[in-house]
Design a protein around this motif. Structure first.
Motif, PDB file in Angstrom:
ATOM      1  N   UNK A 163       0.819  -1.215   0.000  1.00 14.70           N
ATOM      2  CA  UNK A 163       0.000   0.000   0.000  1.00 14.70           C
ATOM      3  C   UNK A 163       0.851   1.262   0.000  1.00 14.70           C
ATOM      4  N   UNK A 164       1.964   1.230   0.728  1.00 11.53           N
ATOM      5  CA  UNK A 164       2.870   2.382   0.744  1.00 11.53           C
ATOM      6  C   UNK A 164       3.476   2.590  -0.637  1.00 11.53           C
ATOM      7  N   UNK A 165       3.941   1.503  -1.233  1.00 10.68           N
ATOM      8  CA  UNK A 165       4.525   1.577  -2.569  1.00 10.68           C
ATOM      9  C   UNK A 165       3.480   2.057  -3.582  1.00 10.68           C
ATOM     10  N   UNK A 166       2.254   1.537  -3.452  1.00 10.44           N
ATOM     11  CA  UNK A 166       1.192   1.922  -4.372  1.00 10.44           C
ATOM     12  C   UNK A 166       0.829   3.393  -4.216  1.00 10.44           C
ATOM     13  N   UNK A 167       0.883   3.893  -2.994  1.00 10.54           N
ATOM     14  CA  UNK A 167       0.605   5.316  -2.758  1.00 10.54           C
ATOM     15  C   UNK A 167       1.605   6.185  -3.516  1.00 10.54           C
ATOM     16  N   UNK A 168       2.883   5.813  -3.444  1.00 16.25           N
ATOM     17  CA  UNK A 168       3.932   6.581  -4.136  1.00 16.25           C
ATOM     18  C   UNK A 168       3.714   6.532  -5.649  1.00 16.25           C
ATOM     19  N   UNK A 169       3.432   5.332  -6.178  1.00 16.59           N
ATOM     20  CA  UNK A 169       3.220   5.182  -7.622  1.00 16.59           C
ATOM     21  C   UNK A 169       1.972   5.951  -8.055  1.00 16.59           C
ATOM     22  N   UNK A 170       0.903   5.823  -7.280  1.00 20.95           N
ATOM     23  CA  UNK A 170      -0.349   6.490  -7.626  1.00 20.95           C
ATOM     24  C   UNK A 170      -0.181   8.004  -7.632  1.00 20.95           C
ATOM     25  N   UNK A 195       0.222  12.687 -10.921  1.00 19.52           N
ATOM     26  CA  UNK A 195       0.921  13.939 -11.238  1.00 19.52           C
ATOM     27  C   UNK A 195       1.288  13.991 -12.722  1.00 19.52           C
ATOM     28  N   UNK A 196       1.634  12.832 -13.287  1.00 19.92           N
ATOM     29  CA  UNK A 196       1.917  12.755 -14.725  1.00 19.92           C
ATOM     30  C   UNK A 196       0.664  13.128 -15.516  1.00 19.92           C
ATOM     31  N   UNK A 197      -0.501  12.651 -15.064  1.00 25.18           N
ATOM     32  CA  UNK A 197      -1.763  12.990 -15.724  1.00 25.18           C
ATOM     33  C   UNK A 197      -2.003  14.496 -15.696  1.00 25.18           C
ATOM     34  N   UNK A 198      -1.706  15.115 -14.547  1.00 28.11           N
ATOM     35  CA  UNK A 198      -1.861  16.567 -14.434  1.00 28.11           C
ATOM     36  C   UNK A 198      -0.915  17.279 -15.394  1.00 28.11           C
ATOM     37  N   UNK A 199       0.313  16.803 -15.449  1.00 25.96           N
ATOM     38  CA  UNK A 199       1.286  17.363 -16.378  1.00 25.96           C
ATOM     39  C   UNK A 199       0.818  17.199 -17.825  1.00 25.96           C
ATOM     40  N   UNK A 200       0.221  16.039 -18.119  1.00 22.81           N
ATOM     41  CA  UNK A 200      -0.307  15.788 -19.459  1.00 22.81           C
ATOM     42  C   UNK A 200      -1.427  16.743 -19.825  1.00 22.81           C
ATOM     43  N   UNK A 202      12.844  10.226 -14.278  1.00 23.48           N
ATOM     44  CA  UNK A 202      13.774   9.195 -13.819  1.00 23.48           C
ATOM     45  C   UNK A 202      13.147   8.361 -12.700  1.00 23.48           C
ATOM     46  N   UNK A 203      12.340   9.026 -11.869  1.00 24.08           N
ATOM     47  CA  UNK A 203      11.654   8.309 -10.795  1.00 24.08           C
ATOM     48  C   UNK A 203      10.659   7.309 -11.379  1.00 24.08           C
ATOM     49  N   UNK A 204       9.909   7.759 -12.377  1.00 24.70           N
ATOM     50  CA  UNK A 204       8.916   6.885 -12.995  1.00 24.70           C
ATOM     51  C   UNK A 204       9.578   5.729 -13.744  1.00 24.70           C
ATOM     52  N   UNK A 205      10.745   5.993 -14.312  1.00 24.16           N
ATOM     53  CA  UNK A 205      11.479   4.933 -15.008  1.00 24.16           C
ATOM     54  C   UNK A 205      11.797   3.794 -14.050  1.00 24.16           C
ATOM     55  N   UNK A 206      12.042   4.128 -12.798  1.00 28.11           N
ATOM     56  CA  UNK A 206      12.307   3.114 -11.775  1.00 28.11           C
ATOM     57  C   UNK A 206      11.005   2.494 -11.255  1.00 28.11           C
ATOM     58  N   UNK A 207      10.004   3.347 -11.005  1.00 24.68           N
ATOM     59  CA  UNK A 207       8.768   2.888 -10.385  1.00 24.68           C
ATOM     60  C   UNK A 207       7.909   2.030 -11.301  1.00 24.68           C
ATOM     61  N   UNK A 208       7.830   2.404 -12.583  1.00 22.14           N
ATOM     62  CA  UNK A 208       6.938   1.706 -13.501  1.00 22.14           C
ATOM     63  C   UNK A 208       7.230   0.217 -13.601  1.00 22.14           C
ATOM     64  N   UNK A 209       8.496  -0.170 -13.837  1.00 20.47           N
ATOM     65  CA  UNK A 209       8.770  -1.621 -13.909  1.00 20.47           C
ATOM     66  C   UNK A 209       8.447  -2.342 -12.597  1.00 20.47           C
ATOM     67  N   UNK A 210       8.794  -1.711 -11.456  1.00 16.14           N
ATOM     68  CA  UNK A 210       8.507  -2.333 -10.165  1.00 16.14           C
ATOM     69  C   UNK A 210       7.006  -2.486  -9.959  1.00 16.14           C
ATOM     70  N   UNK A 211       6.252  -1.458 -10.344  1.00 14.76           N
ATOM     71  CA  UNK A 211       4.807  -1.529 -10.205  1.00 14.76           C
ATOM     72  C   UNK A 211       4.227  -2.563 -11.172  1.00 14.76           C
ATOM     73  N   UNK A 212       4.886  -2.726 -12.321  1.00 17.22           N
ATOM     74  CA  UNK A 212       4.451  -3.745 -13.282  1.00 17.22           C
ATOM     75  C   UNK A 212       4.546  -5.139 -12.681  1.00 17.22           C
ATOM     76  N   UNK A 213       5.659  -5.423 -11.993  1.00 17.33           N
ATOM     77  CA  UNK A 213       5.821  -6.727 -11.342  1.00 17.33           C
ATOM     78  C   UNK A 213       4.794  -6.913 -10.227  1.00 17.33           C
ATOM     79  N   UNK A 214       4.581  -5.844  -9.460  1.00 17.36           N
ATOM     80  CA  UNK A 214       3.600  -5.926  -8.385  1.00 17.36           C
ATOM     81  C   UNK A 214       2.200  -6.170  -8.948  1.00 17.36           C
ATOM     82  N   UNK A 215       1.923  -5.582 -10.098  1.00 14.83           N
ATOM     83  CA  UNK A 215       0.612  -5.731 -10.733  1.00 14.83           C
ATOM     84  C   UNK A 215       0.357  -7.167 -11.167  1.00 14.83           C
ATOM     85  N   UNK A 216       1.410  -7.829 -11.661  1.00 16.86           N
ATOM     86  CA  UNK A 216       1.277  -9.238 -12.047  1.00 16.86           C
ATOM     87  C   UNK A 216       0.931 -10.086 -10.820  1.00 16.86           C
TER      88      UNK A 216
END
Length: 331
Positions: free
Chosen positions: A84-91, A96-101, A304-318
């Motif tokens: 949940x902590x990790x998911x909070x950071x990713x979320x 924030x990326x959506x807001x930037x978009x 750079x943060x998302x580059x690290x988080x996305x793959x980790x979140x991908x594994x967690x998602x599986x």
């Protein structure tokens, strides 16, 4: 029952669809680059969206989980606090990326300062969040039908043969990765939404409708994008398709892109706000602070943060969808 099921389906679609979906980049990455086999993979993704999305909502309803934290506690057990902590950071990062978009849409398409887009989006999100889940339902009831009609129109204007290619073996896992990532993100809205619905049959119908709509939109976009040469060279491939076939409707496409980004943005804000509001007595100030933090975060270099988080979140998602399948359905 049908009206409520349609609302669930539209929220399901609106939460899954985001900036990557709207621009076509996500569809190219997971499906279209593999040619005609991508069509088969989309069919598989549709089946997975139906099965896992429905199972997630039914399970949340039976658990009476009020938030994704409670739902993850059932799935992950003792590891849920870390998840949940990790998911909070990713979320927070992805939202924030959506807001930037949203700011980028104003800057690149409307030729207005990005700050105008950021502030407008934050204000719109603030007003929407004052109505809670009903606000999210209302936004999706407007955006998703427009998206469906536009997607089908693009497909009909760009139909044609799709070339068969032999994809790498790893590509066959694209449907699982795609569905896993999106469902892990979407649970922040789908869990509390399902808990509010009393009739399980309505939830199942909403899950089926949502999965079918997602498959249809994916297929329509894939059909249109498959005829675009040099797919990988475009940062917004869907914009190229629209310019070539429906140039007079390009303004509408910009509105729909913004709408798709906004639906994902408010889904993230909703999940984060519900989490933080548990620790403070004044939820409205929490919402303001959250939006301001996202505004600040959207201005700094977080790629750079998302580059690290996305793959980790991908594994967690599986792991997430594996446990969603493995855990016993509560009675």
């Amino acid at each position: 029952m049908w009206m409520r099921a349609i609302q669930i389906a539209f929220v399901y679609v609106g939460t899954v669809v985001g900036a990557g979906f709207a621009t076509g980049k996500e569809i190219v990455q997971f499906f279209t680059q593999y040619g005609a086999i991508g069509t088969v993979m989309i069919a598989g993704s549709g089946g997975l969206f139906i099965f896992f999305g429905t199972r997630l909502m039914v399970m949340a309803n039976r658990l009476q989980a009020r938030s994704y934290e409670q739902f993850n506690a059932y799935l992950f057990g003792k590891m849920s606090a870390v998840v949940n902590l990790f998911m909070f950071v990713v979320l927070f990062s992805v939202t924030s990326v959506m807001l930037s978009g949203a700011g980028a849409v104003f800057e690149e398409q409307l030729h207005m300062p990005a700050h105008v887009g950021l502030l407008f989006t934050m204000l719109l999100a603030f007003v929407t969040m004052l109505f809670g889940l009903n606000g999210i339902l209302s936004v999706n009831m407007v955006v998703v039908p427009l998206m469906i009609v536009f997607s089908l129109s693009i497909a009909m204007m760009n139909g044609g043969d799709i070339v068969w290619t032999k994809p790498p073996f790893a590509a066959l896992f694209s449907p699982f990765a795609y569905v896993a990532f999106n469902l892990a993100m979407a649970q922040v809205v789908l869990v509390p939404l399902a808990t509010e619905v009393k009739d399980e049959r309505t939830i199942r119908l909403g899950g089926w409708l949502g999965g079918i709509l997602l498959m249809g939109i994916l297929f329509s976009s894939h059909l249109a994008l498959s005829l675009l040469p040099d797919l990988q060279s475009y940062s917004i491939p869907m914009a190229e398709v629209v310019k070539r076939s429906l140039a007079s409707f390009y303004g509408l496409y910009v509105v729909i892109i913004y709408g798709e980004i906004f639906t994902s943005f408010i889904a993230g804000v909703f999940g984060l706000h519900r989490k933080l509001a548990l620790f403070f007595r004044t939820p409205i100030f929490v919402l303001i602070a959250l939006l301001m933090a996202m505004y600040a975060f959207s201005l700094v270099g977080y790629h750079s943060l998302l580059t690290l988080l996305y793959p980790l979140f991908g594994y967690m998602s599986i792991i997430f969808i594996f446990l969603l399948f493995y855990r016993k359905m509560p009675s």
